[in-house]
Scaffold this motif. Structure first.
Motif, mmCIF file in Angstrom:
data_model
loop_
_atom_site.group_PDB
_atom_site.id
_atom_site.type_symbol
_atom_site.label_atom_id
_atom_site.label_comp_id
_atom_site.label_asym_id
_atom_site.label_seq_id
_atom_site.Cartn_x
_atom_site.Cartn_y
_atom_site.Cartn_z
ATOM 1 N N ALA A 1 0.745 -1.116 0.036
ATOM 2 C CA ALA A 1 0.128 0.127 0.131
ATOM 3 C C ALA A 1 1.047 1.407 -0.092
ATOM 4 C CB ALA A 1 -0.839 -0.124 1.017
ATOM 5 N N TYR A 2 2.006 1.233 0.640
ATOM 6 C CA TYR A 2 2.909 2.512 0.659
ATOM 7 C C TYR A 2 3.387 2.639 -0.569
ATOM 8 C CZ TYR A 2 6.832 5.085 2.302
ATOM 9 O OH TYR A 2 7.760 6.127 2.780
ATOM 10 N N CYS A 3 3.484 1.882 -1.618
ATOM 11 C CA CYS A 3 3.965 1.989 -2.893
ATOM 12 C C CYS A 3 2.980 3.113 -3.756
ATOM 13 C CB CYS A 3 3.983 0.666 -3.793
ATOM 14 S SG CYS A 3 5.333 -0.344 -3.176
ATOM 15 N N SER A 4 1.583 3.260 -3.123
ATOM 16 C CA SER A 4 0.845 4.139 -3.756
ATOM 17 C C SER A 4 1.351 5.487 -3.670
ATOM 18 C CB SER A 4 -0.576 4.018 -3.233
ATOM 19 O OG SER A 4 -0.510 4.459 -1.970
ATOM 20 N N ILE A 5 2.322 5.730 -2.914
ATOM 21 C CA ILE A 5 2.961 7.204 -2.649
ATOM 22 C C ILE A 5 3.638 7.628 -4.084
ATOM 23 C CG2 ILE A 5 5.179 6.812 -1.707
ATOM 24 C CD1 ILE A 5 4.789 8.857 0.019
ATOM 25 N N PHE A 6 4.068 6.755 -4.926
ATOM 26 C CA PHE A 6 4.800 7.138 -6.064
ATOM 27 C C PHE A 6 3.951 7.288 -7.253
ATOM 28 C CE2 PHE A 6 7.743 4.490 -3.102
ATOM 29 C CZ PHE A 6 8.557 5.451 -2.952
ATOM 30 N N PRO A 7 4.706 8.048 -8.254
ATOM 31 C CA PRO A 7 3.815 8.014 -9.314
ATOM 32 C C PRO A 7 3.883 6.898 -10.372
ATOM 33 C CG PRO A 7 5.444 9.720 -9.219
ATOM 34 C CD PRO A 7 5.627 8.790 -8.158
ATOM 35 N N ARG A 8 2.990 6.885 -11.189
ATOM 36 C CA ARG A 8 2.907 5.579 -12.084
ATOM 37 C C ARG A 8 4.302 5.258 -12.718
ATOM 38 N NH1 ARG A 8 -2.460 3.513 -12.843
ATOM 39 N NH2 ARG A 8 -3.875 4.987 -11.803
ATOM 40 N N ARG A 9 4.371 4.018 -12.958
ATOM 41 C CA ARG A 9 5.558 3.674 -13.640
ATOM 42 C C ARG A 9 6.907 4.057 -13.131
ATOM 43 N NH1 ARG A 9 4.118 1.024 -18.777
ATOM 44 N NH2 ARG A 9 2.016 0.291 -18.213
ATOM 45 N N ARG A 10 6.901 4.491 -11.974
ATOM 46 C CA ARG A 10 8.102 4.979 -11.364
ATOM 47 C C ARG A 10 9.091 3.838 -11.130
ATOM 48 N NH1 ARG A 10 9.731 9.707 -9.246
ATOM 49 N NH2 ARG A 10 8.715 10.454 -11.130
ATOM 50 N N LEU A 11 10.346 3.800 -11.481
ATOM 51 C CA LEU A 11 11.114 2.545 -11.357
ATOM 52 C C LEU A 11 11.538 2.819 -9.738
ATOM 53 C CD1 LEU A 11 13.533 2.265 -14.232
ATOM 54 C CD2 LEU A 11 11.679 0.804 -13.507
ATOM 55 N N LEU A 12 11.515 1.678 -9.093
ATOM 56 C CA LEU A 12 11.949 1.693 -7.679
ATOM 57 C C LEU A 12 12.813 0.934 -7.148
ATOM 58 C CD1 LEU A 12 8.054 0.973 -6.361
ATOM 59 C CD2 LEU A 12 9.264 3.410 -6.671
#
Length: 519
Positions: free
Chosen positions: A337-348
Protein backbone atom coordinates in the motif's frame (compact mmCIF):
# COMPACT_ATOMS: atom_id res chain seq x y z
CA UNK A 1 25.99 15.39 5.17
CA UNK A 2 25.96 11.69 5.98
CA UNK A 3 22.82 9.64 5.56
CA UNK A 4 21.11 9.30 8.93
CA UNK A 5 20.19 5.89 10.27
CA UNK A 6 16.49 5.16 10.09
CA UNK A 7 14.51 4.97 13.34
CA UNK A 8 12.68 1.91 14.51
CA UNK A 9 8.95 1.97 15.20
CA UNK A 10 7.82 1.92 18.82
CA UNK A 11 5.08 -0.48 17.78
CA UNK A 12 7.78 -3.12 17.26
CA UNK A 13 8.20 -3.40 21.04
CA UNK A 14 11.17 -1.21 21.97
CA UNK A 15 13.19 -1.80 25.06
CA UNK A 16 14.20 1.18 27.18
CA UNK A 17 17.71 0.98 25.77
CA UNK A 18 16.38 1.01 22.20
CA UNK A 19 14.09 3.93 23.03
CA UNK A 20 17.04 5.88 24.45
CA UNK A 21 19.09 5.13 21.34
CA UNK A 22 16.23 6.29 19.12
CA UNK A 23 15.90 9.57 21.04
CA UNK A 24 19.62 10.12 20.65
CA UNK A 25 19.26 9.53 16.91
CA UNK A 26 16.43 12.08 16.74
CA UNK A 27 18.64 14.62 18.45
CA UNK A 28 21.41 13.82 16.00
CA UNK A 29 19.03 14.31 13.04
CA UNK A 30 18.08 17.76 14.29
CA UNK A 31 21.72 18.70 14.83
CA UNK A 32 22.62 17.39 11.39
CA UNK A 33 19.77 19.39 9.90
CA UNK A 34 21.21 22.59 11.33
CA UNK A 35 24.41 21.85 9.48
CA UNK A 36 22.40 20.97 6.42
CA UNK A 37 20.79 24.43 6.32
CA UNK A 38 24.23 25.96 5.81
CA UNK A 39 24.82 23.76 2.78
CA UNK A 40 21.61 24.53 0.94
CA UNK A 41 23.05 27.19 -1.39
CA UNK A 42 25.16 25.18 -3.84
CA UNK A 43 28.13 24.23 -1.67
CA UNK A 44 31.55 23.79 -3.20
CA UNK A 45 32.42 20.94 -0.89
CA UNK A 46 30.32 18.17 0.57
CA UNK A 47 30.89 14.79 2.09
CA UNK A 48 27.46 13.66 0.98
CA UNK A 49 27.66 10.44 -0.96
CA UNK A 50 24.07 9.55 -1.68
CA UNK A 51 22.95 7.81 -4.82
CA UNK A 52 19.96 9.19 -6.65
CA UNK A 53 16.98 7.28 -5.23
CA UNK A 54 14.44 5.44 -7.30
CA UNK A 55 11.77 8.05 -6.72
CA UNK A 56 13.90 10.73 -8.35
CA UNK A 57 12.80 12.61 -11.38
CA UNK A 58 13.64 11.14 -14.75
CA UNK A 59 13.40 7.48 -13.79
CA UNK A 60 11.21 5.93 -16.47
CA UNK A 61 10.04 2.49 -17.38
CA UNK A 62 12.22 0.35 -19.55
CA UNK A 63 11.81 -0.53 -23.22
CA UNK A 64 13.07 -4.03 -22.48
CA UNK A 65 10.41 -6.75 -22.58
CA UNK A 66 9.94 -9.37 -19.85
CA UNK A 67 12.25 -12.37 -20.02
CA UNK A 68 9.35 -14.51 -21.27
CA UNK A 69 6.56 -13.39 -23.59
CA UNK A 70 4.05 -16.01 -24.74
CA UNK A 71 1.71 -15.68 -27.70
CA UNK A 72 2.66 -12.24 -29.04
CA UNK A 73 5.12 -13.08 -31.84
CA UNK A 74 2.54 -12.72 -34.61
CA UNK A 75 1.27 -9.38 -33.24
CA UNK A 76 4.86 -8.17 -33.02
CA UNK A 77 5.54 -9.22 -36.62
CA UNK A 78 2.49 -7.29 -37.86
CA UNK A 79 3.47 -4.08 -36.07
CA UNK A 80 7.09 -4.28 -37.21
CA UNK A 81 5.85 -4.71 -40.78
CA UNK A 82 3.80 -1.50 -40.39
CA UNK A 83 6.85 0.32 -39.05
CA UNK A 84 8.89 -0.75 -42.08
CA UNK A 85 6.32 -0.53 -44.85
CA UNK A 86 6.50 1.83 -47.82
CA UNK A 87 3.53 3.96 -46.91
CA UNK A 88 3.47 7.68 -47.60
CA UNK A 89 5.15 8.82 -44.40
CA UNK A 90 4.10 12.43 -44.67
CA UNK A 91 0.67 13.07 -43.18
CA UNK A 92 -1.17 16.38 -43.18
CA UNK A 93 -0.98 18.40 -40.03
CA UNK A 94 -2.54 21.79 -40.61
CA UNK A 95 -0.83 22.80 -43.88
CA UNK A 96 2.54 21.09 -43.61
CA UNK A 97 3.89 17.60 -43.90
CA UNK A 98 5.22 15.50 -41.04
CA UNK A 99 8.34 13.38 -41.13
CA UNK A 100 6.64 10.70 -39.04
CA UNK A 101 3.46 8.64 -38.94
CA UNK A 102 1.57 7.23 -35.99
CA UNK A 103 0.62 3.63 -35.23
CA UNK A 104 -1.48 2.79 -32.19
CA UNK A 105 -2.27 -0.20 -29.96
CA UNK A 106 -5.41 -0.09 -27.80
CA UNK A 107 -6.94 -2.47 -25.27
CA UNK A 108 -8.13 -2.78 -21.68
CA UNK A 109 -5.76 -2.47 -18.74
CA UNK A 110 -3.70 -5.60 -18.15
CA UNK A 111 -4.16 -6.89 -21.71
CA UNK A 112 -0.45 -6.66 -22.54
CA UNK A 113 -0.13 -3.44 -24.55
CA UNK A 114 3.10 -2.35 -22.89
CA UNK A 115 4.59 -5.83 -23.16
CA UNK A 116 3.81 -5.95 -26.88
CA UNK A 117 5.34 -2.52 -27.51
CA UNK A 118 8.40 -3.57 -25.49
CA UNK A 119 8.72 -6.61 -27.72
CA UNK A 120 8.57 -4.35 -30.78
CA UNK A 121 11.22 -2.05 -29.26
CA UNK A 122 13.56 -4.95 -28.57
CA UNK A 123 13.15 -6.15 -32.17
CA UNK A 124 13.84 -2.69 -33.57
CA UNK A 125 16.90 -2.10 -31.42
CA UNK A 126 18.44 -5.23 -32.93
CA UNK A 127 17.21 -4.57 -36.47
CA UNK A 128 18.84 -1.15 -36.91
CA UNK A 129 16.08 0.21 -39.17
CA UNK A 130 15.80 3.29 -36.93
CA UNK A 131 18.70 5.47 -35.80
CA UNK A 132 17.00 6.06 -32.47
CA UNK A 133 14.52 3.99 -30.48
CA UNK A 134 12.92 5.93 -27.61
CA UNK A 135 10.57 4.74 -24.89
CA UNK A 136 8.49 7.20 -22.86
CA UNK A 137 5.70 6.51 -20.40
CA UNK A 138 2.97 9.18 -20.50
CA UNK A 139 0.11 8.11 -18.16
CA UNK A 140 -2.93 10.10 -17.05
CA UNK A 141 -1.35 13.13 -15.37
CA UNK A 142 1.75 14.32 -17.17
CA UNK A 143 3.68 17.50 -17.80
CA UNK A 144 5.09 18.32 -21.22
CA UNK A 145 8.49 19.31 -19.85
CA UNK A 146 8.82 15.95 -18.06
CA UNK A 147 7.96 14.08 -21.26
CA UNK A 148 10.44 16.18 -23.26
CA UNK A 149 13.11 15.41 -20.69
CA UNK A 150 12.41 11.69 -20.89
CA UNK A 151 12.47 11.78 -24.70
CA UNK A 152 15.80 13.57 -24.63
CA UNK A 153 17.28 11.05 -22.18
CA UNK A 154 15.95 8.10 -24.18
CA UNK A 155 17.44 9.54 -27.39
CA UNK A 156 20.86 10.53 -26.02
CA UNK A 157 21.17 7.79 -23.34
CA UNK A 158 22.41 10.49 -20.99
CA UNK A 159 20.65 12.54 -18.29
CA UNK A 160 18.78 15.52 -19.67
CA UNK A 161 20.43 18.87 -18.80
CA UNK A 162 18.57 21.19 -16.42
CA UNK A 163 16.67 23.90 -18.34
CA UNK A 164 14.66 26.76 -16.92
CA UNK A 165 11.92 26.87 -19.55
CA UNK A 166 10.00 24.62 -21.91
CA UNK A 167 11.21 26.34 -25.10
CA UNK A 168 14.84 25.61 -24.29
CA UNK A 169 13.98 22.02 -23.46
CA UNK A 170 12.17 21.63 -26.78
CA UNK A 171 15.07 23.18 -28.70
CA UNK A 172 17.48 20.77 -27.04
CA UNK A 173 15.26 17.83 -27.99
CA UNK A 174 15.05 19.01 -31.61
CA UNK A 175 18.85 19.07 -31.77
CA UNK A 176 19.00 15.50 -30.49
CA UNK A 177 16.45 14.33 -33.09
CA UNK A 178 17.85 16.32 -36.02
CA UNK A 179 18.79 14.13 -38.96
CA UNK A 180 17.68 10.93 -37.23
CA UNK A 181 15.06 8.42 -38.30
CA UNK A 182 13.49 7.49 -34.98
CA UNK A 183 10.94 5.22 -33.39
CA UNK A 184 9.23 6.84 -30.42
CA UNK A 185 6.98 4.75 -28.16
CA UNK A 186 4.46 6.76 -26.15
CA UNK A 187 3.22 4.20 -23.65
CA UNK A 188 -0.05 4.42 -21.72
CA UNK A 189 -1.56 7.61 -23.16
CA UNK A 190 -4.83 8.70 -21.55
CA UNK A 191 -7.27 10.97 -23.35
CA UNK A 192 -10.60 12.62 -22.59
CA UNK A 193 -12.08 14.12 -25.75
CA UNK A 194 -13.86 16.74 -23.62
CA UNK A 195 -10.59 17.98 -22.14
CA UNK A 196 -9.25 20.62 -24.54
CA UNK A 197 -6.17 21.27 -22.41
CA UNK A 198 -5.20 17.59 -22.49
CA UNK A 199 -5.51 17.55 -26.28
CA UNK A 200 -3.27 20.61 -26.52
CA UNK A 201 -0.65 18.95 -24.31
CA UNK A 202 -0.63 15.83 -26.47
CA UNK A 203 -0.13 17.96 -29.57
CA UNK A 204 2.68 19.80 -27.80
CA UNK A 205 4.45 16.49 -27.16
CA UNK A 206 4.52 15.91 -30.93
CA UNK A 207 5.81 19.39 -31.80
CA UNK A 208 9.60 18.66 -31.72
CA UNK A 209 9.33 15.45 -33.75
CA UNK A 210 9.53 17.09 -37.18
CA UNK A 211 13.22 17.65 -36.55
CA UNK A 212 13.68 13.97 -37.42
CA UNK A 213 14.09 12.29 -40.80
CA UNK A 214 11.21 11.09 -42.99
CA UNK A 215 10.23 7.52 -42.21
CA UNK A 216 10.20 8.08 -38.47
CA UNK A 217 7.40 6.42 -36.52
CA UNK A 218 5.45 6.99 -33.30
CA UNK A 219 3.97 3.90 -31.64
CA UNK A 220 1.26 4.75 -29.10
CA UNK A 221 -0.42 2.49 -26.53
CA UNK A 222 -3.68 3.45 -24.87
CA UNK A 223 -6.82 1.99 -23.38
CA UNK A 224 -8.93 3.88 -25.94
CA UNK A 225 -8.83 4.36 -29.69
CA UNK A 226 -9.71 8.05 -29.21
CA UNK A 227 -6.25 8.74 -27.80
CA UNK A 228 -4.58 7.19 -30.84
CA UNK A 229 -6.67 9.21 -33.28
CA UNK A 230 -6.03 12.41 -31.28
CA UNK A 231 -2.30 11.83 -31.81
CA UNK A 232 -2.75 11.39 -35.56
CA UNK A 233 -3.14 7.64 -36.12
CA UNK A 234 -5.28 6.71 -39.11
CA UNK A 235 -8.24 4.41 -38.42
CA UNK A 236 -6.59 1.46 -40.17
CA UNK A 237 -3.48 1.93 -38.02
CA UNK A 238 -5.31 1.65 -34.68
CA UNK A 239 -4.64 -1.95 -33.69
CA UNK A 240 -6.78 -3.62 -31.01
CA UNK A 241 -4.97 -6.01 -28.66
CA UNK A 242 -5.72 -9.52 -29.83
CA UNK A 243 -7.15 -11.96 -27.31
CA UNK A 244 -4.79 -14.82 -26.58
CA UNK A 245 -6.10 -18.17 -27.73
CA UNK A 246 -7.36 -20.48 -25.00
CA UNK A 247 -4.42 -22.86 -25.36
CA UNK A 248 -1.87 -20.06 -25.43
CA UNK A 249 -3.39 -18.38 -22.38
CA UNK A 250 -3.41 -21.68 -20.50
CA UNK A 251 0.28 -22.11 -21.32
CA UNK A 252 0.96 -18.59 -20.00
CA UNK A 253 -1.03 -19.21 -16.80
CA UNK A 254 0.62 -22.57 -16.13
CA UNK A 255 4.03 -21.01 -16.58
CA UNK A 256 3.36 -18.66 -13.64
CA UNK A 257 1.48 -21.23 -11.55
CA UNK A 258 3.96 -24.10 -11.88
CA UNK A 259 7.33 -22.39 -12.31
CA UNK A 260 9.84 -24.20 -10.04
CA UNK A 261 7.00 -26.04 -8.22
CA UNK A 262 7.89 -29.54 -7.07
CA UNK A 263 4.96 -31.83 -6.21
CA UNK A 264 4.22 -35.54 -6.48
CA UNK A 265 3.26 -36.77 -9.94
CA UNK A 266 -0.35 -37.57 -8.93
CA UNK A 267 -0.79 -34.18 -7.28
CA UNK A 268 0.67 -32.50 -10.35
CA UNK A 269 -2.00 -34.09 -12.57
CA UNK A 270 -4.80 -32.92 -10.26
CA UNK A 271 -3.31 -29.39 -9.99
CA UNK A 272 -2.99 -29.23 -13.79
CA UNK A 273 -6.71 -30.01 -14.10
CA UNK A 274 -7.66 -27.33 -11.54
CA UNK A 275 -5.37 -24.82 -13.26
CA UNK A 276 -7.19 -25.39 -16.54
CA UNK A 277 -10.49 -24.55 -14.86
CA UNK A 278 -9.08 -21.45 -13.11
CA UNK A 279 -7.58 -20.17 -16.37
CA UNK A 280 -11.05 -20.11 -17.94
CA UNK A 281 -12.27 -17.77 -15.18
CA UNK A 282 -9.51 -15.23 -15.82
CA UNK A 283 -10.95 -14.35 -19.25
CA UNK A 284 -7.64 -14.03 -21.05
CA UNK A 285 -6.08 -11.30 -18.86
CA UNK A 286 -2.27 -11.70 -18.91
CA UNK A 287 -1.91 -9.61 -15.76
CA UNK A 288 -4.43 -11.75 -13.87
CA UNK A 289 -2.61 -14.87 -15.09
CA UNK A 290 0.65 -13.56 -13.68
CA UNK A 291 -0.71 -12.40 -10.31
CA UNK A 292 -3.06 -15.32 -9.62
CA UNK A 293 -0.53 -17.81 -10.93
CA UNK A 294 2.07 -16.35 -8.59
CA UNK A 295 -0.19 -16.80 -5.55
CA UNK A 296 -1.00 -20.39 -6.48
CA UNK A 297 2.67 -21.16 -7.07
CA UNK A 298 3.48 -20.23 -3.47
CA UNK A 299 0.77 -22.61 -2.20
CA UNK A 300 0.82 -25.79 -4.34
CA UNK A 301 -1.93 -27.37 -2.28
CA UNK A 302 -4.88 -29.14 -3.91
CA UNK A 303 -7.48 -27.92 -1.42
CA UNK A 304 -6.24 -24.34 -1.68
CA UNK A 305 -6.35 -24.41 -5.48
CA UNK A 306 -9.79 -26.01 -5.46
CA UNK A 307 -11.18 -23.38 -3.06
CA UNK A 308 -9.67 -20.64 -5.23
CA UNK A 309 -11.35 -22.13 -8.28
CA UNK A 310 -14.76 -22.40 -6.64
CA UNK A 311 -15.00 -18.76 -5.50
CA UNK A 312 -16.36 -15.95 -7.69
CA UNK A 313 -13.52 -13.53 -6.96
CA UNK A 314 -11.49 -14.49 -10.05
CA UNK A 315 -14.20 -13.57 -12.57
CA UNK A 316 -12.65 -10.19 -13.45
CA UNK A 317 -9.13 -8.76 -13.40
CA UNK A 318 -9.54 -6.40 -10.43
CA UNK A 319 -11.31 -9.11 -8.47
CA UNK A 320 -8.38 -11.43 -9.14
CA UNK A 321 -5.91 -8.77 -8.01
CA UNK A 322 -7.90 -8.10 -4.84
CA UNK A 323 -8.02 -11.83 -4.08
CA UNK A 324 -4.25 -12.05 -4.51
CA UNK A 325 -3.70 -9.00 -2.30
CA UNK A 326 -5.81 -10.51 0.48
CA UNK A 327 -3.54 -13.58 0.52
CA UNK A 328 -0.43 -11.52 1.28
CA UNK A 329 0.87 -11.31 4.85
CA UNK A 330 -0.52 -8.31 6.74
CA UNK A 331 2.80 -6.47 6.89
CA UNK A 332 3.51 -7.23 3.23
CA UNK A 333 0.13 -5.69 2.37
CA UNK A 334 1.15 -2.60 4.34
CA UNK A 335 4.40 -2.31 2.38
CA UNK A 336 2.52 -2.72 -0.91
CA UNK A 337 0.00 0.00 0.00
CA UNK A 338 2.92 2.33 0.74
CA UNK A 339 3.93 2.06 -2.93
CA UNK A 340 0.88 4.17 -3.84
CA UNK A 341 2.86 7.24 -2.79
CA UNK A 342 4.92 6.99 -6.00
CA UNK A 343 3.82 8.10 -9.49
CA UNK A 344 2.78 5.54 -12.06
CA UNK A 345 5.56 3.57 -13.72
CA UNK A 346 8.21 5.01 -11.43
CA UNK A 347 11.16 2.66 -11.17
CA UNK A 348 11.70 1.71 -7.54
CA UNK A 349 15.13 0.69 -6.29
CA UNK A 350 15.17 -2.35 -4.08
CA UNK A 351 17.53 -0.96 -1.42
CA UNK A 352 15.75 2.38 -1.16
CA UNK A 353 12.31 0.79 -0.85
CA UNK A 354 13.50 -1.58 1.88
CA UNK A 355 15.04 1.34 3.80
CA UNK A 356 11.82 3.33 3.54
CA UNK A 357 9.73 0.48 4.92
CA UNK A 358 12.18 -0.06 7.76
CA UNK A 359 12.15 3.65 8.57
CA UNK A 360 8.37 3.60 8.75
CA UNK A 361 8.47 0.77 11.28
CA UNK A 362 6.76 -1.78 9.06
CA UNK A 363 9.06 -4.61 10.16
CA UNK A 364 7.59 -7.28 12.41
CA UNK A 365 9.69 -10.22 13.53
CA UNK A 366 9.51 -12.97 16.13
CA UNK A 367 13.30 -12.78 16.26
CA UNK A 368 13.99 -9.64 18.32
CA UNK A 369 17.62 -9.58 17.25
CA UNK A 370 16.83 -9.51 13.52
CA UNK A 371 17.58 -6.25 11.74
CA UNK A 372 14.49 -4.39 10.55
CA UNK A 373 15.90 -3.99 7.04
CA UNK A 374 16.43 -7.74 6.81
CA UNK A 375 12.78 -8.26 7.77
CA UNK A 376 11.65 -5.73 5.16
CA UNK A 377 13.85 -7.42 2.57
CA UNK A 378 11.75 -10.52 3.19
CA UNK A 379 8.59 -8.49 2.53
CA UNK A 380 10.15 -7.20 -0.67
CA UNK A 381 11.00 -10.72 -1.83
CA UNK A 382 7.40 -11.84 -1.20
CA UNK A 383 5.99 -8.97 -3.25
CA UNK A 384 8.34 -9.86 -6.09
CA UNK A 385 7.44 -13.53 -5.86
CA UNK A 386 3.74 -12.64 -6.00
CA UNK A 387 4.39 -10.28 -8.99
CA UNK A 388 3.12 -7.22 -7.10
CA UNK A 389 6.57 -5.79 -7.81
CA UNK A 390 7.85 -6.59 -11.29
CA UNK A 391 11.51 -6.50 -12.19
CA UNK A 392 12.54 -3.88 -14.76
CA UNK A 393 16.10 -3.06 -15.84
CA UNK A 394 16.62 0.71 -15.82
CA UNK A 395 16.71 1.84 -19.44
CA UNK A 396 19.47 4.46 -19.30
CA UNK A 397 21.88 3.03 -16.74
CA UNK A 398 21.31 -0.70 -17.02
CA UNK A 399 20.69 -1.00 -13.27
CA UNK A 400 19.17 -4.35 -12.46
CA UNK A 401 17.89 -3.73 -8.91
CA UNK A 402 14.87 -1.70 -10.06
CA UNK A 403 11.21 -2.69 -9.99
CA UNK A 404 7.85 -1.34 -11.06
CA UNK A 405 4.19 -1.58 -9.99
CA UNK A 406 1.74 -2.27 -12.82
CA UNK A 407 -0.90 0.44 -13.33
CA UNK A 408 -3.81 -1.78 -12.25
CA UNK A 409 -1.91 -2.87 -9.16
CA UNK A 410 -1.20 0.77 -8.39
CA UNK A 411 -4.93 1.44 -8.67
CA UNK A 412 -5.40 -1.29 -6.08
CA UNK A 413 -2.66 0.21 -3.88
CA UNK A 414 -4.39 3.60 -4.07
CA UNK A 415 -7.66 2.07 -2.87
CA UNK A 416 -6.21 0.14 0.05
CA UNK A 417 -3.95 3.03 1.13
CA UNK A 418 -6.88 5.46 1.20
CA UNK A 419 -5.92 8.85 2.62
CA UNK A 420 -2.73 7.51 4.22
CA UNK A 421 -0.77 8.18 1.03
CA UNK A 422 -1.13 11.37 -1.00
CA UNK A 423 0.81 12.64 -3.97
CA UNK A 424 0.83 15.85 -5.99
CA UNK A 425 2.24 15.46 -9.49
CA UNK A 426 3.04 18.05 -12.12
CA UNK A 427 1.50 21.51 -12.17
CA UNK A 428 -1.35 22.67 -10.00
CA UNK A 429 -2.90 25.92 -8.80
CA UNK A 430 -4.87 26.97 -5.76
CA UNK A 431 -8.62 27.45 -5.46
CA UNK A 432 -9.35 28.21 -1.84
CA UNK A 433 -8.27 25.21 0.20
CA UNK A 434 -8.23 22.90 -2.84
CA UNK A 435 -5.56 22.08 -5.39
CA UNK A 436 -6.63 22.28 -9.04
CA UNK A 437 -4.58 20.08 -11.35
CA UNK A 438 -4.18 20.56 -15.09
CA UNK A 439 -7.42 19.48 -16.73
CA UNK A 440 -9.51 20.89 -13.87
CA UNK A 441 -9.21 17.96 -11.45
CA UNK A 442 -9.66 19.08 -7.86
CA UNK A 443 -7.80 17.55 -4.94
CA UNK A 444 -8.12 18.11 -1.24
CA UNK A 445 -5.08 17.44 0.91
CA UNK A 446 -6.35 14.93 3.52
CA UNK A 447 -5.58 16.07 7.04
CA UNK A 448 -4.88 12.52 8.16
CA UNK A 449 -2.27 11.85 5.43
CA UNK A 450 0.75 9.92 6.72
CA UNK A 451 2.89 9.73 3.58
CA UNK A 452 3.20 12.64 1.15
CA UNK A 453 4.92 12.86 -2.24
CA UNK A 454 5.43 16.27 -3.87
CA UNK A 455 6.79 16.32 -7.40
CA UNK A 456 7.59 20.03 -7.60
CA UNK A 457 8.83 22.04 -4.63
CA UNK A 458 6.55 24.82 -3.41
CA UNK A 459 7.41 26.59 -0.16
CA UNK A 460 3.92 28.04 0.37
CA UNK A 461 2.27 24.65 -0.05
CA UNK A 462 4.68 23.11 2.46
CA UNK A 463 4.35 25.79 5.12
CA UNK A 464 0.58 26.33 4.75
CA UNK A 465 -0.62 22.79 4.04
CA UNK A 466 1.93 20.09 4.67
CA UNK A 467 3.19 21.46 7.99
CA UNK A 468 -0.37 21.18 9.33
CA UNK A 469 -0.47 17.42 8.74
CA UNK A 470 0.30 16.35 12.29
CA UNK A 471 0.21 12.64 11.42
CA UNK A 472 2.75 12.95 8.60
CA UNK A 473 5.55 10.38 8.65
CA UNK A 474 6.93 10.68 5.12
CA UNK A 475 7.69 13.70 2.96
CA UNK A 476 9.38 13.16 -0.38
CA UNK A 477 10.11 16.27 -2.44
CA UNK A 478 11.07 15.08 -5.91
CA UNK A 479 11.95 18.17 -7.93
CA UNK A 480 13.65 21.39 -6.87
CA UNK A 481 14.76 24.13 -9.28
CA UNK A 482 18.54 24.36 -9.24
CA UNK A 483 18.25 28.17 -9.10
CA UNK A 484 15.74 28.12 -6.22
CA UNK A 485 16.87 25.70 -3.52
CA UNK A 486 14.72 24.76 -0.55
CA UNK A 487 14.89 27.59 1.99
CA UNK A 488 16.33 26.64 5.36
CA UNK A 489 13.35 28.27 7.09
CA UNK A 490 11.08 25.76 5.34
CA UNK A 491 13.19 22.81 6.49
CA UNK A 492 13.33 24.18 10.04
CA UNK A 493 9.55 24.47 9.98
CA UNK A 494 9.28 20.82 8.94
CA UNK A 495 11.48 19.63 11.80
CA UNK A 496 9.73 21.78 14.39
CA UNK A 497 6.11 21.21 13.40
CA UNK A 498 6.02 17.64 12.08
CA UNK A 499 6.63 15.72 15.29
CA UNK A 500 6.01 12.28 13.77
CA UNK A 501 8.12 12.72 10.64
CA UNK A 502 10.30 9.66 10.01
CA UNK A 503 11.40 10.10 6.39
CA UNK A 504 12.37 13.39 4.75
CA UNK A 505 13.90 13.39 1.27
CA UNK A 506 14.94 16.72 -0.25
CA UNK A 507 17.02 17.21 -3.43
CA UNK A 508 19.89 19.67 -3.12
CA UNK A 509 22.43 20.75 -5.69
CA UNK A 510 26.17 21.22 -5.52
CA UNK A 511 28.95 21.34 -8.07
CA UNK A 512 28.69 17.57 -8.52
CA UNK A 513 25.01 17.83 -9.49
CA UNK A 514 21.91 16.70 -7.65
CA UNK A 515 22.11 14.87 -4.33
CA UNK A 516 19.38 13.88 -1.92
CA UNK A 517 19.25 14.69 1.77
CA UNK A 518 17.77 11.80 3.72
CA UNK A 519 16.83 11.53 7.35
Amino acid sequence: MKKCNFLKDQECGMSKIELKQSLEKIEKVINDACGFFEQMNLPNKSNTNLSKPANSRGAVTTARPPSLVIGRDKDCDNIVAMLHDNEEDAQPNTNRAQCYSVIGIHGIGGSGKSTLSQLVCAREQKDGHFNLVMWVHVSQDFSVDTIFGQMSEAASRTPCPQFNNLDTLQTNLEKVLHGKRFLLVLDDVWYNNRDVRQYEKLQQILSPLNAGEPGSKVLVTSRTKDALIALGAAEQRCIPMSVLGEDVFLKLFKHYAFHNVCVAADDRIRLEDIATQIAKKLKGSPLAAKIVGGQLRMRPNIDYWRNSRDGNHLDDTMGALWWSYQHLDEQVRRCFAYCSIFPRRRLLRQDELVKLWAAEGFARSSNEGKDSEDVCQGYFDELVSASFLQHKVEFHTGRKDTYIVHDLLLDLADKVAGSDCFKIENRWKRRGDSLIMEGGHEKEVPLDARHFYLQTYDSELITEKICKLDKLRTLIIDGVDVTKPVEDKVVKSLFVRLKKLRVLIIPVYNDQGCRFFWC
